[in-house]
Scaffold this motif. Structure first.
Motif, mmCIF file in Angstrom:
data_model
loop_
_atom_site.group_PDB
_atom_site.id
_atom_site.type_symbol
_atom_site.label_atom_id
_atom_site.label_comp_id
_atom_site.label_asym_id
_atom_site.label_seq_id
_atom_site.Cartn_x
_atom_site.Cartn_y
_atom_site.Cartn_z
ATOM 1 N N VAL A 19 0.816 -1.219 0.000
ATOM 2 C CA VAL A 19 0.000 0.000 0.000
ATOM 3 C C VAL A 19 0.846 1.264 0.000
ATOM 4 O O VAL A 19 1.966 1.274 0.501
ATOM 5 C CB VAL A 19 -0.940 0.044 1.221
ATOM 6 C CG1 VAL A 19 -1.952 -1.072 1.130
ATOM 7 C CG2 VAL A 19 -0.174 -0.025 2.514
ATOM 8 N N GLN A 109 -3.533 3.259 -0.675
ATOM 9 C CA GLN A 109 -4.120 2.574 0.485
ATOM 10 C C GLN A 109 -5.534 3.072 0.739
ATOM 11 O O GLN A 109 -6.356 2.362 1.308
ATOM 12 C CB GLN A 109 -3.257 2.724 1.731
ATOM 13 C CG GLN A 109 -2.995 4.135 2.199
ATOM 14 C CD GLN A 109 -2.296 4.132 3.542
ATOM 15 O OE1 GLN A 109 -2.732 3.451 4.450
ATOM 16 N NE2 GLN A 109 -1.204 4.857 3.651
ATOM 17 N N ARG A 180 -7.059 -3.489 -0.443
ATOM 18 C CA ARG A 180 -6.642 -2.137 -0.773
ATOM 19 C C ARG A 180 -6.982 -1.851 -2.219
ATOM 20 O O ARG A 180 -6.865 -2.731 -3.056
ATOM 21 C CB ARG A 180 -5.120 -1.969 -0.536
ATOM 22 C CG ARG A 180 -4.730 -2.124 0.927
ATOM 23 C CD ARG A 180 -5.348 -1.011 1.766
ATOM 24 N NE ARG A 180 -5.072 -1.179 3.185
ATOM 25 C CZ ARG A 180 -5.871 -1.814 4.039
ATOM 26 N NH1 ARG A 180 -7.012 -2.337 3.624
ATOM 27 N NH2 ARG A 180 -5.562 -1.927 5.305
#
Ligand code: FAD
Length: 355
Positions: A19, A109, A180
């Protein structure tokens, strides 16, 4: 004023991505960044600072030269720009293909969209393409942690996606521990738009549109556009006179319009007043109406159910006029006038006309 009860609903998880940063999809209206996107950037900046990551903006459209100058003061570190004649006016498929392409490469993210007709169209499509999930119509975003007692795993730095649920009776905090990006659409007007720093400068990245969008994605052709003039500007009004079922009739609402004119404000309404036909739906404030945060909200004959207060409790000052001293609205009001609206409002009109 008691805090809302909270329900934590963990979503199903399948895989974990590497992320990176926080992305905000910026809607462009007549060559300018829409207010809702600037509100999201303000929130995104504060989340990015908390997480120690960058804030990135995605601007898609045509003739976007210099658009980054509008975005950098909101604390944007990177602006991704897709500038192509075929990208304006907005059509779903090319915008979606670009966002998915950028997200696949950049692996954000957190990705945030406005809960507008455009954001509500794009958000689910993008989340479906990325298998990430999406919380629609959030009213707040925060950073927090979650402990999974079954696996004894502590998830840090999660995005709390907060929104009313079960008809507005509870405020749910929804989390997405593994997938994510953590994606959300956020209602217009619930977050403040605030410049971060006028001297903040970021980086501009040009998106290669031809690489991300297939020619068949340009399947929709806009032949004609009708722009409906919005005469009611509740969002921009510094003062709102909110009328409820207690106002009693469409005729009595004329008093509210008169007071609004004297004070330089607008008239809002509860759903009960709208359902009773006292005023048009465009004036409805609340969970299924508009969210407002004026300098002054005068709630006249409004009981103060959560579905209404969700749309106005961020007002800088609230005055309630109600003949019931125990009406829930009085719990969030700064000043309460206990009385009949048909007696109190004419006196206010008279007073403010004089002064
Ligand atoms: P009431 O609850 O009937 O209250 C009237 C008030 O006026 C009372 O407090 C009474 O004491 C007072 N009163 C009566 N006569 C007078 C008088 N002469 N002078 C002074 N005071 C007087 N509601 C919204 O507003 N916005 C929304 O977006 C919204 N979305 C909803 C979504 C869902 C899924 C659901 C289930 C409901 C939603 N509602 C919404 C409805 C909400 O639950 C309430 O029913 C509504 O807000 C009540 O409106 P009200 O306060 O005007 O009417």
């Amino acid at each position: 004023f008691k805090p809302y009860p909270r329900l934590v609903i963990p979503s199903l998880t399948h895989k974990t991505h590497t992320v990176n940063n926080i992305f905000v999809y910026c809607e462009i209206e007549d060559g300018k960044v829409a207010d809702v996107s600037l509100e999201l950037l303000t929130k995104g900046r504060s989340l990015a600072t908390q997480l120690g990551c960058k804030l990135e903006a995605l601007a898609i459209g045509f003739k976007l030269d210099g658009i980054e100058k509008e975005l950098f003061p909101y604390g944007v570190d990177v602006v991704h720009i897709a500038d192509d004649k075929r990208l304006a006016p907005f059509t779903t498929l090319p915008h979606c293909a670009i966002i998915v392409g950028v997200f696949e490469q950049e692996k954000p993210q957190i990705a945030i969209f406005g809960a507008t007709s455009v954001g509500r169209d794009l958000g689910p499509r993008v989340s479906s393409a990325l298998h990430s999930g999406l919380t629609a119509d959030c009213t707040s975003l925060e950073i927090g942690s979650h402990t999974d007692n079954k696996t004894n795993t502590v998830y840090e730095n999660l995005l709390y996606q907060i929104r009313p649920a079960f008809g507005g009776n509870i405020i749910a905090t929804i989390i997405n521990p593994d997938h994510r990006p953590q994606m959300a659409t956020v209602r217009e007007g619930v977050m403040k738009k605030e410049i971060f720093s006028t001297s903040h400068k970021g980086e501009v990245k040009k998106i290669d549109v031809a690489k991300l969008v297939k020619s068949e994605d340009f399947i929709v052709r806009i032949i004609e556009r009708h722009i409906e003039e919005r005469k009611i500007d509740l969002k921009g009004a510094p003062i709102i006179i909110g009328g409820g079922y207690g106002v009693g009739s469409a005729d009595n609402f004329k008093l509210l319009f008169e007071l609004a004119e004297v004070l330089g404000g607008e008239v809002g309404a509860s759903r009960a007043a709208v359902d009773a036909g006292y005023v048009e739906h465009a004036r409805q404030v609340g969970q299924t109406g508009i969210t407002v945060r004026p300098k002054l909200y005068i709630a006249c004959g409004i009981s103060g159910q959560i579905q209404h207060t969700a749309g106005m409790d961020q007002s800088a000052m609230i005055i309630s006029i109600n003949n019931d001293p125990n009406a829930p609205i009085n719990q969030i009001a700064d000043y309460c006038i206990i009385g009949d609206v048909s007696e109190v409002i004419p006196r206010m009109i008279k007073f403010y006309k004089k002064n």
